[in-house]
Design a protein around this motif. Structure first.
Motif, PDB file in Angstrom:
ATOM      1  N   GLU A  12      16.890  14.318  -5.092  1.00  0.00           N
ATOM      2  CA  GLU A  12      17.017  13.211  -4.142  1.00  0.00           C
ATOM      3  C   GLU A  12      15.726  13.016  -3.342  1.00  0.00           C
ATOM      4  OE1 GLU A  12      19.819  12.035  -0.413  1.00  0.00           O
ATOM      5  OE2 GLU A  12      20.825  12.858  -2.179  1.00  0.00           O
ATOM      6  N   LYS A  13      15.097  14.098  -2.938  1.00  0.00           N
ATOM      7  CA  LYS A  13      13.859  14.015  -2.160  1.00  0.00           C
ATOM      8  C   LYS A  13      12.680  13.542  -3.017  1.00  0.00           C
ATOM      9  CE  LYS A  13      10.663  16.493   0.683  1.00  0.00           C
ATOM     10  NZ  LYS A  13      10.474  17.445   1.704  1.00  0.00           N
ATOM     11  N   MET A  14      12.627  13.967  -4.285  1.00  0.00           N
ATOM     12  CA  MET A  14      11.477  13.693  -5.143  1.00  0.00           C
ATOM     13  C   MET A  14      11.651  12.486  -6.057  1.00  0.00           C
ATOM     14  SD  MET A  14       9.226  15.806  -4.272  1.00  0.00           S
ATOM     15  CE  MET A  14       8.054  15.432  -5.576  1.00  0.00           C
ATOM     16  N   ALA A  15      12.827  11.915  -6.143  1.00  0.00           N
ATOM     17  CA  ALA A  15      13.125  10.873  -7.129  1.00  0.00           C
ATOM     18  C   ALA A  15      12.151   9.704  -7.065  1.00  0.00           C
ATOM     19  CB  ALA A  15      14.565  10.384  -6.964  1.00  0.00           C
ATOM     20  N   ASP A  16      11.889   9.162  -5.879  1.00  0.00           N
ATOM     21  CA  ASP A  16      11.010   7.991  -5.783  1.00  0.00           C
ATOM     22  C   ASP A  16       9.595   8.303  -6.259  1.00  0.00           C
ATOM     23  OD1 ASP A  16      13.012   6.319  -4.899  1.00  0.00           O
ATOM     24  OD2 ASP A  16      12.522   6.548  -2.782  1.00  0.00           O
ATOM     25  N   LEU A  17       9.031   9.440  -5.831  1.00  0.00           N
ATOM     26  CA  LEU A  17       7.680   9.808  -6.262  1.00  0.00           C
ATOM     27  C   LEU A  17       7.632  10.017  -7.771  1.00  0.00           C
ATOM     28  CD1 LEU A  17       6.132  12.280  -3.648  1.00  0.00           C
ATOM     29  CD2 LEU A  17       5.355   9.999  -4.259  1.00  0.00           C
ATOM     30  N   MET A  18       8.633  10.682  -8.305  1.00  0.00           N
ATOM     31  CA  MET A  18       8.641  10.941  -9.746  1.00  0.00           C
ATOM     32  C   MET A  18       8.824   9.655 -10.545  1.00  0.00           C
ATOM     33  SD  MET A  18      10.230  14.633 -10.414  1.00  0.00           S
ATOM     34  CE  MET A  18       9.210  16.054 -10.027  1.00  0.00           C
ATOM     35  N   LYS A  19       9.655   8.758 -10.058  1.00  0.00           N
ATOM     36  CA  LYS A  19       9.835   7.470 -10.742  1.00  0.00           C
ATOM     37  C   LYS A  19       8.532   6.675 -10.738  1.00  0.00           C
ATOM     38  CE  LYS A  19      14.794   7.056  -9.927  1.00  0.00           C
ATOM     39  NZ  LYS A  19      15.854   6.375  -9.181  1.00  0.00           N
ATOM     40  N   TYR A  69      -5.432   8.371 -21.714  1.00  0.00           N
ATOM     41  CA  TYR A  69      -4.242   8.107 -20.905  1.00  0.00           C
ATOM     42  C   TYR A  69      -4.541   8.334 -19.436  1.00  0.00           C
ATOM     43  CZ  TYR A  69      -3.442  13.197 -20.993  1.00  0.00           C
ATOM     44  OH  TYR A  69      -3.566  14.557 -20.874  1.00  0.00           O
ATOM     45  N   ARG A  70      -3.656   7.783 -18.598  1.00  0.00           N
ATOM     46  CA  ARG A  70      -3.806   7.945 -17.141  1.00  0.00           C
ATOM     47  C   ARG A  70      -2.438   7.877 -16.492  1.00  0.00           C
ATOM     48  NH1 ARG A  70      -6.202   3.478 -18.658  1.00  0.00           N
ATOM     49  NH2 ARG A  70      -5.268   1.491 -18.197  1.00  0.00           N
ATOM     50  N   PHE A  71      -2.365   8.443 -15.295  1.00  0.00           N
ATOM     51  CA  PHE A  71      -1.118   8.436 -14.541  1.00  0.00           C
ATOM     52  C   PHE A  71      -1.402   8.781 -13.093  1.00  0.00           C
ATOM     53  CE2 PHE A  71      -1.518  12.637 -16.515  1.00  0.00           C
ATOM     54  CZ  PHE A  71      -1.415  13.489 -15.428  1.00  0.00           C
ATOM     55  N   LEU A  72      -0.404   8.568 -12.259  1.00  0.00           N
ATOM     56  CA  LEU A  72      -0.442   8.976 -10.866  1.00  0.00           C
ATOM     57  C   LEU A  72       0.461  10.196 -10.720  1.00  0.00           C
ATOM     58  CD1 LEU A  72      -0.014   5.475  -9.168  1.00  0.00           C
ATOM     59  CD2 LEU A  72      -2.147   6.751  -9.520  1.00  0.00           C
ATOM     60  N   TYR A  73       0.024  11.146  -9.906  1.00  0.00           N
ATOM     61  CA  TYR A  73       0.832  12.347  -9.673  1.00  0.00           C
ATOM     62  C   TYR A  73       0.881  12.628  -8.177  1.00  0.00           C
ATOM     63  CZ  TYR A  73      -3.582  14.874  -9.170  1.00  0.00           C
ATOM     64  OH  TYR A  73      -4.820  15.292  -8.753  1.00  0.00           O
ATOM     65  N   PRO A  74       1.907  13.351  -7.723  1.00  0.00           N
ATOM     66  CA  PRO A  74       2.064  13.589  -6.283  1.00  0.00           C
ATOM     67  C   PRO A  74       0.874  14.330  -5.672  1.00  0.00           C
ATOM     68  CG  PRO A  74       4.117  14.030  -7.411  1.00  0.00           C
ATOM     69  CD  PRO A  74       3.070  13.824  -8.476  1.00  0.00           C
ATOM     70  N   ALA A  75       0.438  13.861  -4.517  1.00  0.00           N
ATOM     71  CA  ALA A  75      -0.655  14.515  -3.785  1.00  0.00           C
ATOM     72  C   ALA A  75      -0.240  15.945  -3.454  1.00  0.00           C
ATOM     73  CB  ALA A  75      -0.974  13.737  -2.508  1.00  0.00           C
ATOM     74  N   GLY A  76      -1.184  16.849  -3.522  1.00  0.00           N
ATOM     75  CA  GLY A  76      -0.907  18.247  -3.222  1.00  0.00           C
ATOM     76  C   GLY A  76      -0.525  19.056  -4.445  1.00  0.00           C
ATOM     77  N   TRP A  77      -0.362  18.400  -5.579  1.00  0.00           N
ATOM     78  CA  TRP A  77      -0.069  19.120  -6.809  1.00  0.00           C
ATOM     79  C   TRP A  77      -1.389  19.541  -7.441  1.00  0.00           C
ATOM     80  CZ3 TRP A  77       4.617  17.377 -10.114  1.00  0.00           C
ATOM     81  CH2 TRP A  77       5.742  17.255  -9.307  1.00  0.00           C
ATOM     82  N   THR A  78      -1.350  20.569  -8.269  1.00  0.00           N
ATOM     83  CA  THR A  78      -2.567  21.089  -8.868  1.00  0.00           C
ATOM     84  C   THR A  78      -2.398  21.243 -10.373  1.00  0.00           C
ATOM     85  OG1 THR A  78      -4.217  22.855  -8.719  1.00  0.00           O
ATOM     86  CG2 THR A  78      -1.927  23.508  -8.493  1.00  0.00           C
ATOM     87  N   VAL A 106       0.829  -1.204   0.000  1.00  0.00           N
ATOM     88  CA  VAL A 106       0.000   0.000   0.000  1.00  0.00           C
ATOM     89  C   VAL A 106       0.857   1.245   0.000  1.00  0.00           C
ATOM     90  CG1 VAL A 106      -1.656   1.323   1.357  1.00  0.00           C
ATOM     91  CG2 VAL A 106      -1.966  -1.128   1.083  1.00  0.00           C
ATOM     92  N   SER A 107       1.916   1.286   0.787  1.00  0.00           N
ATOM     93  CA  SER A 107       2.702   2.503   0.905  1.00  0.00           C
ATOM     94  C   SER A 107       3.563   2.772  -0.325  1.00  0.00           C
ATOM     95  CB  SER A 107       3.563   2.471   2.165  1.00  0.00           C
ATOM     96  OG  SER A 107       4.420   1.378   2.143  1.00  0.00           O
ATOM     97  N   ALA A 108       3.717   1.807  -1.234  1.00  0.00           N
ATOM     98  CA  ALA A 108       4.492   2.056  -2.443  1.00  0.00           C
ATOM     99  C   ALA A 108       3.854   3.142  -3.286  1.00  0.00           C
ATOM    100  CB  ALA A 108       4.633   0.772  -3.257  1.00  0.00           C
ATOM    101  N   GLY A 109       2.529   3.255  -3.258  1.00  0.00           N
ATOM    102  CA  GLY A 109       1.839   4.287  -4.018  1.00  0.00           C
ATOM    103  C   GLY A 109       1.379   5.429  -3.152  1.00  0.00           C
ATOM    104  N   ALA A 110       1.773   5.428  -1.893  1.00  0.00           N
ATOM    105  CA  ALA A 110       1.361   6.487  -0.983  1.00  0.00           C
ATOM    106  C   ALA A 110       1.895   7.814  -1.483  1.00  0.00           C
ATOM    107  CB  ALA A 110       1.858   6.197   0.427  1.00  0.00           C
TER     108      ALA A 110
END
Length: 179
Positions: free
Chosen positions: A163-170, A37-46, A21-25
């Protein structure tokens, strides 16, 4: 003894499921039913409206330089992604076209290019380092050809936040899919 073994098995199962579950958190889902098309994007982005070729753009509301976008371009009729070249060739062509559009203001270098398979269809994952007047940026992209169109999904941040955003962006780039 059986109760302890059962309890231990339940704890291990719970931990494994929580890890899944936390892999997509921290990610939210976006679907464009018109373009398919579809994708996941970081929470809090607009989502933001911008002029240019982007079909959709999202950015972080705090760090506005962090963004994702989808660009849809035409390809010659009947061409597939593999017809356009290998991941490295396509990545190199895209980096050269970005450099040409920007003139002498930036230098975009292809850092990595791989092919992944999603439901039997090839996607190229490309990584770029862009040296801009505003500073160095780290970009990840996913490209695929569907219905005579090249879909390019790009995620970008300044190098100091990579470094902070790499995992979410990947995770976000890996989630991009076109029907």
């Amino acid at each position: 003894m059986l109760k302890r073994l059962t309890a231990l098995l339940l704890v291990v199962t719970a931990l494994v499921l929580q890890g899944c579950v936390s892999a997509g958190a921290g990610l939210q889902s976006y679907t464009d039913t018109y373009d398919g098309y579809r994708f996941l994007y970081p929470a809090g982005w607009t989502e933001v409206k911008v002029s240019g070729n982007a079909d959709v753009v999202f950015h972080d509301i705090v760090n506005e330089t962090e963004n994702i976008s989808v660009v849809i371009s035409d390809v010659p009729e009947g061409q597939t992604l593999k017809d356009l070249g290998t991941p490295t060739e396509v990545g190199y062509k895209l980096s050269k076209s970005l450099n040409a559009m920007a003139g002498e203001d930036r230098e975009v270098e292809l850092a990595n290019a791989i092919e992944i398979d999603r439901d039997g269809e090839p996607y190229y994952i490309l990584e770029y380092i862009a040296d801009l007047p505003s500073g160095i940026r780290h970009n990840l992209a996913s490209v695929v050809v569907r219905r005579g169109k090249l879909f390019t999904y790009n995620a970008s941040t300044i190098e100091s936040r990579w470094e902070k955003m790499a995992d979410l962006m990947k995770q976000s780039v890996a989630s991009f899919s076109v029907d």
